[in-house]
Design a protein around this motif. Structure first.
Motif, PDB file in Angstrom:
ATOM      1  N   ALA A  44       0.824  -1.215   0.000  1.00  0.00           N
ATOM      2  CA  ALA A  44       0.000   0.000   0.000  1.00  0.00           C
ATOM      3  C   ALA A  44       0.860   1.268   0.000  1.00  0.00           C
ATOM      4  CB  ALA A  44      -0.925   0.007   1.212  1.00  0.00           C
ATOM      5  N   GLU A  65       0.619   4.025  -2.960  1.00  0.00           N
ATOM      6  CA  GLU A  65       0.209   5.385  -2.630  1.00  0.00           C
ATOM      7  C   GLU A  65       1.224   6.419  -3.141  1.00  0.00           C
ATOM      8  OE1 GLU A  65      -2.516   6.506  -1.075  1.00  0.00           O
ATOM      9  OE2 GLU A  65      -1.845   8.594  -1.063  1.00  0.00           O
ATOM     10  N   ARG A 118     -12.589  -1.618  -6.450  1.00  0.00           N
ATOM     11  CA  ARG A 118     -11.202  -2.026  -6.598  1.00  0.00           C
ATOM     12  C   ARG A 118     -11.159  -3.366  -7.322  1.00  0.00           C
ATOM     13  NH1 ARG A 118     -10.804   2.464  -5.435  1.00  0.00           N
ATOM     14  NH2 ARG A 118      -9.570   3.459  -3.768  1.00  0.00           N
ATOM     15  N   SER A 126      -5.712   0.702   6.525  1.00  0.00           N
ATOM     16  CA  SER A 126      -5.900   2.093   6.922  1.00  0.00           C
ATOM     17  C   SER A 126      -7.394   2.330   7.082  1.00  0.00           C
ATOM     18  CB  SER A 126      -5.324   3.023   5.854  1.00  0.00           C
ATOM     19  OG  SER A 126      -6.255   3.174   4.816  1.00  0.00           O
ATOM     20  N   ASN A 176      -8.918   4.403   5.300  1.00  0.00           N
ATOM     21  CA  ASN A 176      -9.437   4.737   3.978  1.00  0.00           C
ATOM     22  C   ASN A 176     -10.128   3.511   3.416  1.00  0.00           C
ATOM     23  OD1 ASN A 176      -9.486   4.745   1.076  1.00  0.00           O
ATOM     24  ND2 ASN A 176      -8.197   6.572   1.145  1.00  0.00           N
ATOM     25  N   GLU A 222      -8.546   1.860   0.427  1.00  0.00           N
ATOM     26  CA  GLU A 222      -7.296   1.179   0.704  1.00  0.00           C
ATOM     27  C   GLU A 222      -7.546  -0.111   1.449  1.00  0.00           C
ATOM     28  OE1 GLU A 222      -4.064   3.734   1.947  1.00  0.00           O
ATOM     29  OE2 GLU A 222      -3.327   2.122   3.222  1.00  0.00           O
ATOM     30  N   SER A 223      -8.546  -0.132   2.323  1.00  0.00           N
ATOM     31  CA  SER A 223      -8.877  -1.364   3.040  1.00  0.00           C
ATOM     32  C   SER A 223      -9.278  -2.441   2.058  1.00  0.00           C
ATOM     33  CB  SER A 223     -10.017  -1.116   4.027  1.00  0.00           C
ATOM     34  OG  SER A 223      -9.606  -0.237   5.045  1.00  0.00           O
ATOM     35  N   SER A 283      -8.485  -2.617  -1.126  1.00  0.00           N
ATOM     36  CA  SER A 283      -7.295  -3.005  -1.897  1.00  0.00           C
ATOM     37  C   SER A 283      -6.440  -3.988  -1.128  1.00  0.00           C
ATOM     38  CB  SER A 283      -6.455  -1.771  -2.236  1.00  0.00           C
ATOM     39  OG  SER A 283      -7.119  -0.927  -3.122  1.00  0.00           O
ATOM     40  N   ALA A 284      -6.227  -3.699   0.136  1.00  0.00           N
ATOM     41  CA  ALA A 284      -5.382  -4.573   0.945  1.00  0.00           C
ATOM     42  C   ALA A 284      -6.018  -5.952   1.114  1.00  0.00           C
ATOM     43  CB  ALA A 284      -5.105  -3.933   2.297  1.00  0.00           C
TER      44      ALA A 284
END
Lengths: 389, 131
Positions: free
Chosen positions: A112, A116, B35, B93, B95, B98-99, B101-102
């Motif tokens: 990540a 980013e 995503r 995170s 976000n 982002e969560s 994506s992870a």
């Protein structure tokens, strides 16, 4: 165990830290027998790469003996001597299926962060920043190796550590630089940077058919090593204009292939080079492109510029117009180490190259702080340091 | 605020077995995250693992062009994605994009390699400094 830890800019210390342990089933634990300091470690030492944390264990060029394996590792057993590639790859993802191991999708648990910062994540590496995976490195007594069933290679009997240690990084990196340069038989190849990677690039260029190789550096020891490898040399501190000198050496054509084995911390004695270093010092830019710019300016029409020097960010005023006008090919990237380790091991076994030729300093792990200082300040003709725990 | 991005029409060669796709669209607004990830495993395996993953959201599956694996696309509300953080702990995170994506990266890693990459529990000089 004892390990070399980054504690800040120009501050490395050997500390007592916990031993590594198996965390995933494809892990192995290796007792390190030899480990080296790399020019890329100096970018960390000099505080140039973001996302280091005090206490991070350094080191990505190492080898040793397997002492423990996870349940998913069936090709290695306790007692095997192995060399470990610096970049960590799973062997299963799409980039790995195309031998693009430095772009592995699955080895970086902190993907990540680079996504980013720069829009993508490549493979993780040992002993580097949080952005590159934050894996504990191999300048230590022991190390945990992820995907141990895929990356490392076993060392045949009869070869000592110094003969094979550099398969972990700098020999494959120098070889890939030469391969990416698309060398045709008889080509003239110019190599910026006669440090360890440049030395292997020079030797690899001859392996791949170069007719002439010209090594460029300012340190006499490095230039002599380059000559030992068959190169002609240019000292850029005593050469008024490197680009013009290369054109003269090639009767106006320019070298057909140019290799940048310098990267972001180029020195440069020209006014341009000094301005670039000032901009770096003032944090106005991360990368100093002096060497790369010269390579593009010098390269013969229709030639190739191959970049293995490490760059971290953006460049100011990149001469793309010259590249376009001359129809140059630009190719660069981190080394896909796993692709090259076995073929280059064969070359070592056949006696085609003697990697220990470039070692100038040998020391114990406990002397690492002094060796980092010596390597960074280029004291005592230091070219390559090998540490033993 | 709604954000709608329209790509130009993509024309596809006759000999690709997917046929013409029409106008590409990517739609994401403040309440929805979208995503995607490509997973190099058979479709049936990806679908099965998705169904038990616990990752919130609506998934679609397609074969990637050029035999590159399965394209998994997930669309979920931002609120749904905050719960994805609990699936994999400290690297997430707040976000929601982002969560998601992870979570998808972890799913991909487990399917392709049998494990998720981690450095949790590895040694460092920080333990030394703290005694």
């Amino acid at each position: 165990m004892r390990a070399v830890c980054w504690e800040g800019k120009k501050d490395v210390r050997v500390q007592t830290v916990p031993d590594p342990k198996i965390l995933n089933r494809r892990d192995a634990i290796v007792r390190i027998t030899s480990t080296a300091i790399c020019g890329s470690d100096l970018h960390l030492y000099n505080g140039r790469i973001p996302t280091m944390e005090a206490g991070d264990i350094l080191g990505h060029e190492f080898m040793g003996e397997v002492v423990e394996t996870g349940s998913g590792v069936t090709n290695l057993q306790k007692g095997d001597r192995i060399v470990v590639p610096f970049d960590i790859a799973c062997g299963d993802c799409l980039p790995c299926s195309k031998e693009f191991y430095s772009a592995c999708d699955n080895s970086n648990p902190n993907a990540a962060i680079p996504i980013e910062m720069q829009g993508y994540a490549g493979a993780a590496a040992f002993g580097y920043t949080k952005m590159y995976g934050h894996y504990a490195g191999g300048q230590a007594e022991y190390v945990r190796v992820p995907f141990a069933d895929f990356g490392p290679i076993k060392v045949p009997n009869g070869l000592d550590d110094e003969q094979v240690l550099f398969l972990s990084d700098i020999f494959p990196t120098g070889y890939m630089a030469a391969e990416n340069a698309n060398i045709e038989p008889g080509d003239t190849v110019a190599v910026w940077g006669c440090g360890p990677v440049g030395q292997f690039a020079i030797r690899s260029a001859f392996m791949l058919g170069a007719g002439r190789v010209i090594g460029i550096d300012r340190h006499v020891k490095r230039l002599r090593l380059a000559e030992q490898g068959g190169a002609e040399t240019l000292n850029y501190e005593t050469t008024k204009d490197v680009v013009e000198a290369l054109k003269d050496l090639t009767a106006g054509r320019g070298p057909e292939r140019c290799i940048d084995a310098v990267g972001m911390e180029a020195h440069g004695t020209s006014l341009y080079g000094k301005v670039e270093r000032a901009k770096q010092a003032l944090m106005l830019q991360l990368d100093n492109d002096t060497a790369l710019r010269q390579a593009i300016q010098a390269c013969g029409k229709g030639g190739t510029v191959s970049v293995v020097g490490v760059y971290a960010g953006f460049m100011d005023k990149f001469p793309y117009g010259i590249m376009f006008g001359k129809g140059l090919t630009l190719k660069g990237g981190q080394c896909n180490t796993q692709k090259y380790m076995r073929p280059l091991l064969e070359r070592i076994e056949k006696g085609e190259i003697n990697p220990p030729d470039i070692i100038t300093h040998r020391a114990k792990l406990e002397e690492a702080p002094a060796m980092y200082d010596k390597f960074e300040r280029e004291k005592d003709d230091c070219v390559k340091v090998v540490l033993t725990p | 605020m709604n954000t709608v991005i329209l790509a130009t029409r993509i024309s596809v060669s006759q000999h690709m077995n997917t046929g013409p796709r029409g106008t590409a669209q990517f739609h994401e607004d403040g309440d929805t995250v979208r995503r995607s990830v490509t997973i190099r495993r058979p479709l049936v395996e990806v679908e099965q693992q998705w169904s038990v993953s616990g990752i919130p959201g609506k998934a679609t599956f397609a074969q990637a062009a050029g035999d590159r694996g399965v394209e998994l696309r997930v669309e979920a509300s931002a609120d749904e994605q905050k719960s994805a953080k609990e699936l994999f702990g400290s690297y997430a995170s707040d976000n929601p994009g982002e969560s998601l994506s992870a979570a998808l990266r972890q799913l991909k890693s487990r399917l392709e390699t049998g494990e998720a990459p981690t450095t949790l529990g590895q040694p460092s000089g920080r333990e030394s400094a703290n005694g």
